[in-house]
Design a protein around this motif. Sequence first.
Motif, short mmCIF file in Angstrom:
data_model
loop_
_atom_site.label_atom_id
_atom_site.label_comp_id
_atom_site.label_asym_id
_atom_site.label_seq_id
_atom_site.Cartn_x
_atom_site.Cartn_y
_atom_site.Cartn_z
N GLY A 65 0.82 -1.08 -0.10
CA GLY A 65 -0.05 -0.21 0.08
C GLY A 65 0.97 1.34 0.05
O GLY A 65 1.89 1.38 -0.73
N HIS A 66 -0.16 2.59 -0.07
CA HIS A 66 0.94 3.83 -0.04
C HIS A 66 0.08 4.48 1.71
O HIS A 66 -0.37 4.50 2.26
N ARG A 113 -3.95 -9.29 0.54
CA ARG A 113 -4.10 -10.47 -0.55
C ARG A 113 -4.70 -12.55 0.32
O ARG A 113 -5.94 -12.47 0.75
N PHE A 137 -13.62 0.54 2.72
CA PHE A 137 -14.76 1.21 2.64
C PHE A 137 -16.07 0.10 1.69
O PHE A 137 -16.64 0.86 0.77
N MET B 17 -9.56 -9.99 -7.75
CA MET B 17 -8.86 -8.95 -6.30
C MET B 17 -7.18 -8.76 -6.79
O MET B 17 -5.88 -8.31 -6.47
N CYS B 18 -6.03 -10.46 -6.91
CA CYS B 18 -5.26 -10.13 -7.70
C CYS B 18 -4.79 -8.71 -9.32
O CYS B 18 -4.16 -8.40 -8.32
N PHE B 21 -5.06 -5.41 -7.34
CA PHE B 21 -4.09 -5.10 -6.06
C PHE B 21 -2.11 -4.26 -6.85
O PHE B 21 -1.92 -4.99 -6.59
N GLU B 25 2.35 2.73 -8.38
CA GLU B 25 3.43 4.04 -8.56
C GLU B 25 4.57 4.48 -7.60
O GLU B 25 4.35 4.71 -6.42
N PHE B 28 5.25 2.61 -4.54
CA PHE B 28 4.56 2.07 -3.39
C PHE B 28 3.23 1.52 -4.13
O PHE B 28 2.77 1.45 -5.97
N PHE B 29 2.37 1.05 -3.60
CA PHE B 29 1.72 0.04 -4.27
C PHE B 29 0.17 0.33 -4.29
O PHE B 29 0.24 1.48 -3.21
N TRP B 30 -0.88 0.38 -4.68
CA TRP B 30 -1.72 1.10 -4.95
C TRP B 30 -3.27 -0.15 -5.32
O TRP B 30 -3.58 0.82 -6.11
N PRO B 31 -3.61 -0.87 -3.94
CA PRO B 31 -5.02 -1.32 -4.36
C PRO B 31 -5.96 -0.42 -4.42
O PRO B 31 -6.09 0.77 -4.05
N ALA B 32 -6.71 -0.44 -5.92
CA ALA B 32 -7.77 -0.13 -5.66
C ALA B 32 -9.04 0.11 -4.39
O ALA B 32 -8.66 -0.41 -3.91
N TYR B 33 -9.26 1.48 -4.83
CA TYR B 33 -10.23 2.38 -3.18
C TYR B 33 -11.13 1.41 -2.73
O TYR B 33 -12.33 3.07 -2.43
N TRP B 34 -11.64 0.87 -3.54
CA TRP B 34 -13.38 0.25 -3.32
C TRP B 34 -13.30 -0.57 -2.40
O TRP B 34 -12.46 -1.33 -2.99
N HIS B 35 -14.21 -1.99 -1.80
CA HIS B 35 -14.51 -3.16 -1.69
C HIS B 35 -13.56 -3.73 -2.76
O HIS B 35 -14.84 -3.49 -3.97
N ILE B 36 -12.84 -4.42 -2.42
CA ILE B 36 -12.64 -5.82 -3.61
C ILE B 36 -13.25 -7.39 -3.22
O ILE B 36 -12.79 -7.50 -1.61
#
Lengths: 704, 704
Positions: A65-66, A113, A137, B17-18, B21, B25, B28-36
């Motif tokens: 994450g970040h 995950r 979320f 999900m993979c 995730f 950027e 850093f990683f940026w998992p999507a900002y919604w419920h997955i």
Amino acid sequence: MANWIWYPGDFEIYHGMCQNFDREERGFFWPAYWHIADCRHHVVFHASCRLEKETAFRVTAKGIGHVLVKWEEKAPSWFPEGQPFYLEKKYTIGEWISCPAKEIGIDVVIGNRTGLPCIYVEGEVIRSGKNWTVTDFAAPEVPVGWNDMYVRAQQDPQIFEYTQELCRPVSTERVNGGVLYDFGRELTADTLIKINGEERPDQVTLCYGESRTEALDTQLCYLKQVLEIPGKKDSVPAGCASGPEREADCGASPFGRWESGQRYHTKLRAFRYIFVPEGENASLVTVEALYKYVDFPKRSSFSCSDGLINRIWEVADTTFRLASGIFFLDGVKRDRWIWSGDAYQSYFINQYLFFDKDICKRTILALRGNDPVTEHINTIVDYSMYWIISLENYYNMSGDLDFIRMVYPRMESLLRYCMEQTDGQGFIYGREGDWIYIDWAELDKEGILCAEQQLLARSYEAVASVRRLLGLDAEEFDVRKEALLKNIRQFFWDEEKGAFIDSYQSGRRNVTRHANIFAVLFGYADEAETESILHKVLLNEEVAAITTPYFKFYELEALAKLGRFEVVMDTLKSYWGGMLERGADTFWEEYKPEQPEEEQYGMYGDKYGKSLCHAWGASPIYLLGRYCMGVRPTGTAYETFAVEPQLELFDSFSCSFPVNEGTVWMDWKDGVLDVYTDKDGGVLKAAGKEYTLERGKHIVVKGR
Amino acid sequence: MANWIWYPGDFEIYHGMCQNFDREERGFFWPAYWHIADCRHHVVFHASCRLEKETAFRVTAKGIGHVLVKWEEKAPSWFPEGQPFYLEKKYTIGEWISCPAKEIGIDVVIGNRTGLPCIYVEGEVIRSGKNWTVTDFAAPEVPVGWNDMYVRAQQDPQIFEYTQELCRPVSTERVNGGVLYDFGRELTADTLIKINGEERPDQVTLCYGESRTEALDTQLCYLKQVLEIPGKKDSVPAGCASGPEREADCGASPFGRWESGQRYHTKLRAFRYIFVPEGENASLVTVEALYKYVDFPKRSSFSCSDGLINRIWEVADTTFRLASGIFFLDGVKRDRWIWSGDAYQSYFINQYLFFDKDICKRTILALRGNDPVTEHINTIVDYSMYWIISLENYYNMSGDLDFIRMVYPRMESLLRYCMEQTDGQGFIYGREGDWIYIDWAELDKEGILCAEQQLLARSYEAVASVRRLLGLDAEEFDVRKEALLKNIRQFFWDEEKGAFIDSYQSGRRNVTRHANIFAVLFGYADEAETESILHKVLLNEEVAAITTPYFKFYELEALAKLGRFEVVMDTLKSYWGGMLERGADTFWEEYKPEQPEEEQYGMYGDKYGKSLCHAWGASPIYLLGRYCMGVRPTGTAYETFAVEPQLELFDSFSCSFPVNEGTVWMDWKDGVLDVYTDKDGGVLKAAGKEYTLERGKHIVVKGR
């Protein structure tokens, strides 16, 4: 100090899934056969703070994450006037982040995950802890989950930190062509295998036993492991973890490249004995055990003039400690699952032994999982209701309103789930897939069962009571409870039998002890009914005896509540004492005094199916503490409490019990009772009188 | 042949999900900002079969568990008469299990805490496949999920099997003190680093770029990786995977102990260029790329007399193939997330390029996740509704009623979730946390937005239509749609402006293209209104131009639908041609012709924030196929279809398009049209006449 933080309840749900996946039988795994909740895998943690000076912080995380940091800056000229202008910067996990002396907002986005997303934030001013919030979320922001165990960046909340103790066998015996190791007591332990010298056995077979008989039965023992030991040059088998840390899930050998003198672990199992059938191989290795346990404090003690009772106390203590780990388990060899009905009894025992609030909270959260409810806890209708009731009990013991507030929505939703399966009389019935359990006993389960209705009434009571604590209206549940009690009496009370019957729909008017015990325990029988129940059921040998320590618990509690302490003491000595006579060094899942010895380890049609270390066997601790010694809260969290020892039962005793953070000590010897406590609020009832207990003062009473 | 099987939808949810995730950027990683959504981790597979002779089978699994086999046996004497007596035996995963020639039942219990529980059953008679069922302990038994990719025991459905191609740079250039590698085209690839000789660089920095400019910008490039290369004796950094297989999630170096000549992979990224700023280090290593892609078939082709249009087709094809992997992605450098609105357009493009049903199903399932709905898909209200509509479209393309039946409950529950946020007029509004998107454009979003209402009406239509397919009553949704359309006209149609306005509540009567485009596309404007929309909005330069290929898609489709093909062709050449002039070799997320070159790669306030390979840029494929060439189904799954090329647009063309399993070929040259198909059911409309197409026959038409 900072705390690791996570979504509230998810630490417990994560470890609950691990726990419920941990059952093993003859080389295969057996994840529990109900829906097992999983933790959230993707959350955002949030904190705001007003910084007096520039400061820095760093985030450690389990997951990817970040970090986002936001503060207000002077707006540039192109920005619309009058609106606040925020700068938002992104950072990586692990880097030191500097913040200006401003009001700042921090978001930490974490996805994991395969495990529990959690973070640890360290800095001079900015630290993770209970003042942070979190969102998944889906639901609104809530305060984070945390506990006192995870307070260092180097820790990993995904790994539960047991206290460890290296144990060597107390005896090694050549028998049946092999070697039997006896560790002298039951353990929950990793097995450590060390290859002594340069000679390598091709394989080592380990037959585990809670009993000597089981370990020596190489065909039928419940837990057995064949370790293939590859040569020095062989590589690790594909797909399996190797090395000293842990055995792979796939059940394969923990051996990668072996080294002389190095210890290899195999996964945690419960045993007292290990038998290695290949005697020649056994001589090439050393077998040890790494006992893993939670070091719960000894908050109580009990010894009396009766050696058998003292031994029962000790064995109950050992049994309960073994079955109390991350959660209250049913048994340690089998199932190692978290069962709500079993846990419900453990909460009571805990109150008189560890007084540990954290294990109660962990167990409550793991059992319940998340909303929406999709089936009953452990698939058992009664177990859902014990869960509901346990929250009121937990509050009475702990006074922990924060926890109750956090968990209340799940309490109400579970009750409403139960209410969906009630009929015109308000009676709860089983639906397809539901298990109506109550006990391993010959109840007449045709149609609606009386004992289930009593648990439902008690659940209404618990929810109503918790609602009042939270300042919510409780009338709906009060009304439902009263209506249900009226119908229970009308449909299940049998005047002629003078008892509650199991089922009115079957027409058989079958009487068992169970519903009648609940009627007494929950106060759902009036004086005349109670008297009738005592004589026509509880003291009536024609009504089938209880065969599990599980329901013996409730039966003896009911008898104690009715003042029949002599029956309680007799049963402790005969029933629990009976197990000791059979060689038990922990108490069993089931005990039938008439069962021949060669069948005594069997259950569920399996010769070694019975669990010989089962939490519900430890109830003597509760019965002695709560009733014989009469220690009990009379106000929330022992703000006020009573002590009422039954002096006539013992020539002498010396004991201590927790009264929340405090302790009460009692000594009875030569007709003199000495009571001392380090906590105010107590009342002593003895020799027909009441005495106020004061912190730091002895009260001495003479005579019975 | 057997198939790997899993809980239906869970393969897609697991890989979804993979995928969500996978955004990265600047380190850093940026998992999507919604419920997955997450897959189930604990299921039971079931099969029954009547065996004619003794046979054996073996289960391979991802996860832990066991196998239960049950059959009826002669009852022993103690068993109650008249009841069937079943033997039930437990076996381990991986062992060969013999079954007698009887009717047998098989249960396979599998738990996989960290991944997708799935099994493969092989045997002469007993094999896993679509005839198996599965339960997750919460919902009733359902048919399993499976696909055509996983058919061997050695495979792992948790690993998606890409086609791989080793790519070497087409040019290597010394610039700015470093080395720039150009792979000649955009790739989605693992980077392979090989240390050439015995000299080890301490570190290698890789600056990735979709454009040359980005790769050379070592400070601001979006993807950058600094590989620390430990000495030969150094061990693997703690907590990070090592070795040739894959880069660790923690973003650390993939290097364990390096070996001269060995290749090391770093994770999949999208790039055309890689710049290594340390020129001296660059000379010690070889940089290659392992291009990973799904080898979708080339089901269509197009070339014509206009070279620019041909180039647009090719670049759109390249763009779309790159952005189509396990799922339809938005873009390949960024976000790599699955977005419903983007996918909705991809379904249309797919129909004219790959005609691949599986990627549609995978994307639909991954987007939707599980019930209950907790928020809008991607948090965007319009994106939920595109998802609903896409199911009707998917059926029309594929005729795949099994899939529609399986997914319908989630279609209805999502629509009902939308209906919960409608007002007295039936208008849908945004709630806290909802994003009302429509387009990156200056819409008047005060109050209720017209375009959202049109999508809701279209959603009612889609659900009604699917219900009719399933034999369910659809009146509720027909009625709602009609009432909503009436209110849309009453509140949003502005007589004076001759157009739909964005918002009636703001009072601003703002007209944008969006709602007016939907009115035409969905047929929600009558003839007069449509005429007015065409002139007062679509052809009116005073109404702000669309700036994203995303909405250009719908705008051009509306114009094509109204027969304004010349505008479509002009826009293809100017807008998509404009990107080509700027050096695009894939189509972009956004293109503003007036934007200066030095800003052209920026978006979201980030100098390289724009995605230069974005699926929604590929719509020329659809516009050319569906409208200019006029190929379209007129019955379900092209049972009947029409072909109606706009001959006046081209001097000549040669093309082919899928018509479900079949293909239609067209050649237009020197005023002669030759149409050929290998599938019955087609009708050709050309030169003012209709011709029936017959399989295997040419139809030749002269003149326009």
